[in-house]
Scaffold this motif. Structure first.
Motif, short mmCIF file in Angstrom:
data_model
loop_
_atom_site.label_atom_id
_atom_site.label_comp_id
_atom_site.label_asym_id
_atom_site.label_seq_id
_atom_site.Cartn_x
_atom_site.Cartn_y
_atom_site.Cartn_z
N VAL A 17 0.82 -1.22 0.00
CA VAL A 17 0.00 0.00 0.00
C VAL A 17 0.85 1.27 0.00
CG1 VAL A 17 -1.98 -1.14 1.05
CG2 VAL A 17 -0.26 -0.07 2.52
N ALA A 18 2.13 1.14 0.39
CA ALA A 18 3.01 2.31 0.37
C ALA A 18 4.46 1.85 0.30
CB ALA A 18 2.80 3.18 1.61
N ILE A 19 5.30 2.68 -0.36
CA ILE A 19 6.74 2.44 -0.46
C ILE A 19 7.44 3.68 0.05
CG2 ILE A 19 8.67 1.88 -2.00
CD1 ILE A 19 6.53 0.80 -3.99
N ASP A 20 8.16 3.54 1.16
CA ASP A 20 8.81 4.68 1.82
C ASP A 20 7.82 5.82 2.02
OD1 ASP A 20 11.30 3.58 2.24
OD2 ASP A 20 12.09 4.23 0.31
N GLY A 21 6.61 5.46 2.44
CA GLY A 21 5.59 6.45 2.76
C GLY A 21 4.81 6.95 1.56
N THR A 54 11.25 0.89 3.07
CA THR A 54 10.16 0.50 3.96
C THR A 54 8.89 0.28 3.16
OG1 THR A 54 11.11 1.74 5.82
CG2 THR A 54 8.78 1.14 5.97
N LEU A 55 8.30 -0.91 3.30
CA LEU A 55 7.04 -1.22 2.65
C LEU A 55 5.93 -1.26 3.69
CD1 LEU A 55 7.97 -4.17 0.25
CD2 LEU A 55 8.15 -1.71 -0.16
N PHE A 59 0.79 -3.22 8.25
CA PHE A 59 2.03 -3.15 9.04
C PHE A 59 3.18 -2.70 8.14
CE2 PHE A 59 1.62 -7.36 7.28
CZ PHE A 59 2.90 -7.73 6.88
N ASP A 60 4.18 -2.08 8.78
CA ASP A 60 5.38 -1.63 8.06
C ASP A 60 6.48 -2.67 8.17
OD1 ASP A 60 4.26 0.77 7.25
OD2 ASP A 60 4.90 1.85 9.05
N LEU A 61 7.22 -2.81 7.10
CA LEU A 61 8.32 -3.77 7.07
C LEU A 61 9.54 -3.05 6.48
CD1 LEU A 61 8.60 -6.75 7.88
CD2 LEU A 61 8.19 -7.35 5.48
N LYS A 62 10.61 -2.97 7.25
CA LYS A 62 11.83 -2.32 6.78
C LYS A 62 12.78 -3.39 6.28
CE LYS A 62 13.21 1.38 8.82
NZ LYS A 62 13.78 2.38 9.76
N LEU A 63 13.26 -3.23 5.04
CA LEU A 63 14.13 -4.24 4.42
C LEU A 63 15.42 -3.59 3.94
CD1 LEU A 63 10.96 -4.77 3.05
CD2 LEU A 63 12.08 -6.96 2.83
N THR A 64 16.49 -4.36 3.97
CA THR A 64 17.77 -3.93 3.43
C THR A 64 17.96 -4.52 2.05
OG1 THR A 64 18.73 -3.85 5.66
CG2 THR A 64 20.26 -3.88 3.81
N ARG A 65 18.14 -3.66 1.07
CA ARG A 65 18.32 -4.13 -0.30
C ARG A 65 19.59 -4.97 -0.43
NH1 ARG A 65 16.83 1.48 -1.02
NH2 ARG A 65 14.82 1.72 -2.08
#
Length: 446
Positions: free
Chosen positions: A162-166, A190-191, A201-207
């Protein structure tokens, strides 16, 4: 042309676009050279022009340069003053057009980077495939790739982004979402996800740098037979390793035969096609290349085949270049029966070079021939069993790729027929021609 499997890299680039594909070799200008002169050439577009001219002059397959006076063209190019790189790029493209060869072409830095990234078989991101759901019109995860940050973080098929980095993804195109998600390895994204039965929910991932699957395979129980279905999408830098893993895994599952699907495969790296051919052919020639001086180089199988099980190869009129090298080798050595439509017909080899300012040039350097000496250029390979799909069948498979390799796929079901009938002692060399319709080569392509 001599190539080491260890040398091919993102510089050995494939894919001009669509079904027009290159089979590429290594650049004579290495990364070290490019770094050392890039600053000097940054403000000297004329030097980039001359660099392209020199490469074509040394390597181009047609020594007559399409009956053009190549020295006069150089004088014309260097007599001009270029106020910008774009002006120089235009002049280069105009000069290359005179060769009458669509495969010899210039790429600006962005085009060259995109091409080399694709051929490397790697992306920098989080490792998901996405689509826009037809009903909800929302961005949905189709798959999280193996060993990717996405799968390690627990992202699942069906999750809505629903959102990518806000930034809201409502009415966002797939291409725009991909640009936001991709980025340099080690950086964060952050997705915001929605999952059935859970609140957002937000999920922070490292590329990370991720190997893109170009080989997909499955064990299929077809009646009493266990069939290994392998689909190869392109011949990138990881294709041979992925093919090797697929064959070995299916061998371990005791398959009775294989179907190798090369439909829609536009080609790629020459060395990858040779390596993959050696996994199927234990002994015999694979391909012969000839340069403009008549120098010939033949690649052969080297007794390293991974299986001798019956094999059917599926092709269509978008199977090109490296796909045709592999198909021609399997057909001429009577290792497989080829089913489908006439292939694209590209028998030229390109060398791809990075230039001093980050741009690039692809140059046709050789012509290739199948093991029996056949020149397929502008002709393609005629399948052993020619089975053209109707326009409706092509549209159905193109809109729903999951139907490939199922009983809704007429060419695959024909392959199963062959495996069931044990038609491998004497391949049906051009004996059977079947048509599902009267549409020709200009028909909608799969």
């Amino acid at each position: 042309m001599k190539q080491s499997a260890k040398r091919y890299s993102p510089l050995q680039v494939a894919l001009i676009g669509g079904a027009i594909a290159t089979t590429a070799t290594v650049s004579v200008f290495g990364p070290g050279w490019c770094r050392s002169v890039r600053a000097a050439l940054q403000d000297s577009p004329k030097q980039v022009v001359d660099q392209v001219w020199q490469l074509v002059n040394r390597e181009y397959v047609d020594g007559s340069f399409n009956r053009q006076n190549w020295l006069t063209i150089r004088q014309s190019l260097l007599s001009r003053n270029y106020s910008s790189r774009e002006e120089a790029y235009t002049a280069i493209r105009e000069a290359l057009q005179k060769l009458g060869d669509p495969y010899t072409r210039f790429m600006d830095p962005k085009q060259f980077e995109a091409l080399t990234n694709q051929t490397s078989g790697e992306v920098s991101g989080i490792g998901i495939r996405m689509e826009v759901n037809e009903n909800s019109k929302r961005l949905v995860v189709v798959e999280a790739l193996e060993n990717s940050p996405a799968i390690k973080a627990g992202i699942k098929p069906g999750d809505e982004i629903v959102a990518i980095d806000g930034k809201s993804t409502r009415q966002m195109k797939i291409e725009d979402a991909s640009k936001l998600i991709r980025g340099r390895a080690g950086t964060m994204v952050t997705l915001r996800l929605e999952r059935e039965g859970h609140s957002a929910f937000d999920l922070k991932l490292t590329r990370a740098t991720i190997e893109v699957p170009t080989v997909r395979y499955a064990l299929k129980q077809e009646g009493r037979r266990r069939v290994g279905y392998i689909r190869l999408r392109e011949f990138n830098a990881h294709a041979a390793d992925q093919m090797r893993r697929a064959i070995r895994d299916l061998n371990g599952k005791q398959v009775d035969g294989f179907v190798l699907d090369l439909r829609g495969n536009p080609g790629g790296l020459l060395q990858a096609s040779i390596e993959i051919a050696r996994m199927w052919i234990d002994n015999g020639p694979i391909v012969r290349t000839v340069d403009r001086r008549g120098g010939s180089d033949e690649s052969k199988a080297n007794h390293t085949a991974l299986t001798n099980r019956p094999l059917v190869v599926l092709v269509d009129n978008n199977s090109a270049s490296a796909s045709e090298i592999l198909t021609g080798a399997l057909k001429d050595n009577k290792r497989a029966i080829v089913v489908g439509s006439q292939t694209f017909g590209k028998a030229l080899v390109q060398s791809v070079h990075e230039l001093g300012d980050g741009s690039g040039v692809a140059i046709t350097i050789a012509h290739y021939y199948t093991p029996k000496g056949t020149d397929i250029n502008h002709k393609g390979i005629t399948p052993d069993i020619k089975l053209d799909l109707t326009e409706e069948q092509q549209r159905q498979l193109a809109s729903n790729p999951d139907l490939l390799g199922t009983n809704k796929d007429p060419q695959y079901t024909r392959a199963l027929n062959i495996l069931s009938n044990n038609q491998f002692a004497q391949p049906l060399q051009n004996q059977t021609t079947q048509k599902a319709n009267s549409f020709g080569a200009d028909n909608l392509r799969l």
